[in-house]
Scaffold this motif. Structure first.
Motif, PDB file in Angstrom:
ATOM      1  N   SER A 162       0.696  -1.317  -0.095  1.00 20.75           N
ATOM      2  CA  SER A 162      -0.032   0.016   0.111  1.00 20.75           C
ATOM      3  C   SER A 162       0.776   1.239   0.083  1.00 20.75           C
ATOM      4  O   SER A 162       0.463   2.211  -0.508  1.00 20.75           O
ATOM      5  N   ALA A 163       2.229   1.067   0.520  1.00 21.85           N
ATOM      6  CA  ALA A 163       2.958   2.106   0.463  1.00 21.85           C
ATOM      7  C   ALA A 163       3.973   2.269  -0.779  1.00 21.85           C
ATOM      8  O   ALA A 163       4.900   3.259  -0.853  1.00 21.85           O
ATOM      9  N   GLY A 164       3.619   1.486  -1.756  1.00 25.99           N
ATOM     10  CA  GLY A 164       4.296   1.599  -2.932  1.00 25.99           C
ATOM     11  C   GLY A 164       5.559   0.566  -3.121  1.00 25.99           C
ATOM     12  O   GLY A 164       5.812   0.640  -4.363  1.00 25.99           O
ATOM     13  N   GLU A 165       5.770  -0.240  -2.318  1.00 31.06           N
ATOM     14  CA  GLU A 165       6.660  -1.271  -2.356  1.00 31.06           C
ATOM     15  C   GLU A 165       6.016  -2.531  -3.214  1.00 31.06           C
ATOM     16  O   GLU A 165       4.952  -2.687  -3.691  1.00 31.06           O
ATOM     17  N   GLN A 166       7.135  -2.851  -3.994  1.00 34.08           N
ATOM     18  CA  GLN A 166       6.796  -4.282  -4.992  1.00 34.08           C
ATOM     19  C   GLN A 166       6.787  -5.636  -4.042  1.00 34.08           C
ATOM     20  O   GLN A 166       7.792  -5.851  -3.628  1.00 34.08           O
ATOM     21  N   VAL A 167       5.448  -5.789  -4.157  1.00 34.23           N
ATOM     22  CA  VAL A 167       5.472  -7.199  -3.680  1.00 34.23           C
ATOM     23  C   VAL A 167       4.585  -8.398  -4.114  1.00 34.23           C
ATOM     24  O   VAL A 167       3.658  -8.196  -4.964  1.00 34.23           O
ATOM     25  N   THR A 168       5.154  -9.403  -4.200  1.00 32.63           N
ATOM     26  CA  THR A 168       4.714 -10.756  -4.749  1.00 32.63           C
ATOM     27  C   THR A 168       4.087 -11.464  -3.786  1.00 32.63           C
ATOM     28  O   THR A 168       4.891 -12.047  -2.806  1.00 32.63           O
ATOM     29  N   ASP A 169       2.700 -11.748  -3.617  1.00 37.35           N
ATOM     30  CA  ASP A 169       2.211 -12.525  -2.574  1.00 37.35           C
ATOM     31  C   ASP A 169       2.104 -14.183  -2.807  1.00 37.35           C
ATOM     32  O   ASP A 169       1.332 -14.652  -3.606  1.00 37.35           O
TER      33      ASP A 169
END
Length: 345
Positions: A162-169
């Protein structure tokens, strides 16, 4: 007018998915096992027909198999063309079968009769799989968020995203939360094959100039096994491990697991009873029967904590950054994780 088959290599074919619809003309069973995400199944053969044609091919040769295939599919050709016409956009349609052979050629010819311009994947789904597995093994800037069971890693990653980091769940793609209890409340898991297909799309949606955050996982997430090239690659990535006491984690886990039927939790305990050991398994089951969730959770955590500490100890020196925290507040711990990652960017 003669029919001309237009083919594209995997990289060009996949780039067109953003603007063109995609038809998988393999059998329904092949499609369910794994397909290019976004593809719609318009099968030339159903599963039984495919098996029959394959048998004829092996026993009587190619010509007889082709004739039998025509006999089986001819009555349904109009329906397949209608499906293609409904799916096509701007008169075009991406098409693939297993190897880019007779099935995709036959369906491309059929679609062309209806005025559709079919674009066929060279080498078919097999070529696609080779392409994505090679890509999944390439070097990327990964950062792994680790931590003891119940430390709120998934929630922290959501906040970071939500803060703009790139995350792969990874757990979201696998429809499983990673432990023996990870299937509780989750949808049916995809095949390992289709998990890899979805993972490829997710990773390639990220920018190359920023790190991609992943949650620390074992090779398998429930029944889903991560593709070897990808799993081998992330083993060398830096790990930020969130460490907190059982007492700090207990309220979160009690809230989570009391929302599930106790029978399902007990069934999960039985599945790992050999790893827990007979005494600990009986203690856990007895506690659950009397509604004593804190005792049951403590026994389980002691087992998982020991296993996780051992796994971290096997990583090369300097690969793991430990964060000790006395709160399960995800906002506070997100800040701690981000601060620890500053030197990794």
């Amino acid at each position: 007018m003669a029919f001309t088959l237009n083919t594209l290599p995997a990289d060009e074919f996949l780039q067109l998915r953003a603007s063109l619809p995609l038809a998988d003309v393999r059998s329904p069973g092949e499609y369910v096992s794994g397909h290019i995400p976004g593809a719609v199944n318009i099968p030339l053969f159903d599963d039984a027909q495919r098996a029959e044609v394959g048998t004829v091919y092996r026993r009587e040769g190619n010509a007889r198999a082709v004739v039998r295939g025509i006999d089986l599919t001819a009555p349904g050709m109009s329906g397949k063309l209608k499906s293609g016409l409904k799916l096509a956009a701007g008169g075009k349609l991406l098409v693939y079968c297993w190897r880019g052979g007779m099935r995709s050629e036959a369906m491309a010819w059929l679609f062309s009769l209806g005025g559709i311009e079919p674009l066929v994947l060279t080498g078919g789904y097999k070529a696609y799989r080779n392409h994505i597995l090679g890509d999944l093994g390439r070097e990327r800037n990964y950062i792994i968020l680790g931590g003891l069971t119940g430390s709120g890693k998934t929630g922290i990653l959501r906040r970071m995203k939500s803060a703009g980091e790139q995350v792969t769940d990874l757990e979201g793609l696998a429809s499983h939360r990673g432990s023996a209890f990870g299937a509780l409340g989750q949808a049916l898991q995809p095949s390992s094959e289709h998990f890899a297909n979805m993972l490829y799309d997710d990773l390639n949606a990220h920018r190359a100039d920023s790190p991609v955050w992943l949650e620390d996982e074992s090779r398998n997430i429930g029944t889903v096994f991560m593709p070897d090239p990808f799993f081998d690659r992330i083993q060398s990535a830096p790990v930020i491990a969130l460490m907190m006491s059982i007492e700090t984690r207990m309220p979160r886990l009690v809230r989570e697991y009391t929302s599930f039927p106790v029978e399902e939790i007990m069934a999960s305990v039985v599945k790992i009873s050999k790893r827990l050991g007979g005494d600990r398994a009986r203690e856990t089951l007895d506690a659950l029967k009397r509604g004593d969730y804190p005792t049951a959770i403590r026994v389980i955590l002691e087992y998982y904590d020991k296993s996780y500490h051992y796994g971290l100890s096997k990583r090369p020196q300097g690969q793991v950054i430990y964060i000790n925290t006395e709160t399960d507040d995800e906002d506070v711990n997100t800040v701690l994780v981000m601060q620890a990652a500053e030197g990794l960017r």
